[in-house]
Scaffold this motif. Structure first.
Motif, PDB file in Angstrom:
ATOM      1  N   SER A  97      -3.231  28.457  47.575  1.00 18.96           N
ATOM      2  CA  SER A  97      -3.430  27.807  48.875  1.00 18.96           C
ATOM      3  C   SER A  97      -3.540  26.294  48.719  1.00 18.96           C
ATOM      4  O   SER A  97      -2.925  25.529  49.468  1.00 18.96           O
ATOM      5  N   THR A 100      -0.079  24.703  47.527  1.00 18.25           N
ATOM      6  CA  THR A 100       0.931  24.644  48.597  1.00 18.25           C
ATOM      7  C   THR A 100       0.488  23.714  49.725  1.00 18.25           C
ATOM      8  O   THR A 100       1.330  23.090  50.379  1.00 18.25           O
ATOM      9  N   TYR A 101      -0.821  23.595  49.945  1.00 15.40           N
ATOM     10  CA  TYR A 101      -1.306  22.669  50.968  1.00 15.40           C
ATOM     11  C   TYR A 101      -1.007  21.225  50.576  1.00 15.40           C
ATOM     12  O   TYR A 101      -0.607  20.403  51.406  1.00 15.40           O
ATOM     13  N   PRO A 105       2.030  20.666  53.334  1.00 14.83           N
ATOM     14  CA  PRO A 105       0.912  20.914  54.257  1.00 14.83           C
ATOM     15  C   PRO A 105       1.317  21.586  55.558  1.00 14.83           C
ATOM     16  O   PRO A 105       0.459  22.183  56.229  1.00 14.83           O
ATOM     17  N   TRP A 108       1.775  25.640  54.165  1.00 20.34           N
ATOM     18  CA  TRP A 108       0.977  26.118  53.042  1.00 20.34           C
ATOM     19  C   TRP A 108       0.605  27.596  53.215  1.00 20.34           C
ATOM     20  O   TRP A 108       0.549  28.142  54.312  1.00 20.34           O
ATOM     21  N   TYR A 110      -1.768  30.537  53.317  1.00 20.52           N
ATOM     22  CA  TYR A 110      -3.182  30.831  53.551  1.00 20.52           C
ATOM     23  C   TYR A 110      -3.492  32.328  53.506  1.00 20.52           C
ATOM     24  O   TYR A 110      -4.659  32.719  53.438  1.00 20.52           O
ATOM     25  N   LEU A 166      -4.247  26.232  61.505  1.00 23.24           N
ATOM     26  CA  LEU A 166      -3.313  26.727  60.505  1.00 23.24           C
ATOM     27  C   LEU A 166      -1.889  26.414  60.961  1.00 23.24           C
ATOM     28  O   LEU A 166      -1.619  26.372  62.160  1.00 23.24           O
ATOM     29  N   THR A 170       4.561  29.438  57.386  1.00 27.29           N
ATOM     30  CA  THR A 170       3.949  29.484  56.063  1.00 27.29           C
ATOM     31  C   THR A 170       4.982  29.988  55.063  1.00 27.29           C
ATOM     32  O   THR A 170       5.868  30.772  55.418  1.00 27.29           O
TER      33      THR A 170
END
Length: 241
Positions: A97, A100-101, A105, A108, A110, A166, A170
């Protein structure tokens, strides 16, 4: 040909390791193709049926192995410290997490495969000792998901992302349904003693078994290597063409 149902001295199931290692191999192929697509060497949509089913096969292999392993652990006289594995999964999922964030961003991860495996492991562990009932529950979940709209919750994702900060997209997400049903089928494979199947002891199975034993570190590192290699090759091509 030598036959080795279990690898000494750890008494691990060679067949289960090869099974999980095959899933790792398919995952690496999937991600390598994604990298080639990302750098313009291939053109395809990840929503094409082939890639949707390919990803589903990978998830099915990994997730049945989760339930399968839970059954084996539930029948061991001396239970290993499963919380250590849970902590490794928790740290690894957090690392995915965070990485990738920082890198992407807006996309990412989650709740990807590692996050789901952690949650699914905790859910299947108490019921894995009843493999038939567990499998029936898993099959019912899958059938209800595919035959009715009851477990689809079409507005759940948009609702969650509306109230929780969020991203709408993703890089990887595993929804609870129908995949928890696949996990619940896993203990049945243990009940049927698939992990005791004789496994030919040759180079291919040894490599796959190694990948199955070290699935987590391979998962954490393989994409960095593959992505870096494809990116480097692309840079070399740009220098000469």
């Amino acid at each position: 040909m030598q036959i080795s149902p279990v690898f000494e001295p750890t008494k691990r199931s060679a067949f289960l390791d090869v099974y999980r290692g095959f899933a790792v191999l398919l995952m690496m192929i999937f991600h390598f193709c994604w990298d080639l697509r990302n750098f313009g060497f291939m053109e395809f949509s990840i929503y094409d049926p082939f890639w949707v089913y390919f990803r589903s096969l990978i998830l099915t292999l990994f997730l049945t192995a989760v339930g399968w392993s839970a059954y084996i652990v539930s029948n061991q006289s001396s239970k290993p410290f499963t919380w250590k594995r849970d902590i490794k999964l928790l740290i690894s999922a957090g690392a995915i997490s965070l990485a990738t964030y920082l890198a992407m961003p807006n996309q990412w991860i989650y709740f990807g495969i590692l996050h789901f495996i952690l949650v699914a492991s905790l859910l299947v562990r108490p019921v894995a000792k009843w493999p038939i009932a567990c499998a029936v529950l898993g099959i019912l979940i899958i059938m209800i998901y595919h035959l009715t709209p009851w477990l689809h919750f079409p507005n759940a994702f948009s609702t969650i992302t509306h109230y929780v900060p969020l991203p709408d997209r993703t890089l990887d997400i595993v929804f609870p349904f129908p995949w928890i049903g696949v996990v619940f089928i896993g203990p049945l494979l243990g009940y049927l003693n698939w992990h005791q199947c004789p496994t030919p002891n040759h180079t291919v199975t040894r490599v796959l078994a190694f990948m199955g034993r070290y699935a987590l570190p391979i998962y954490l590192s393989h994409q960095i290597i593959l992505f870096g290699l494809v990116a480097a090759f692309k840079m070399v091509l740009l220098q000469f063409f």
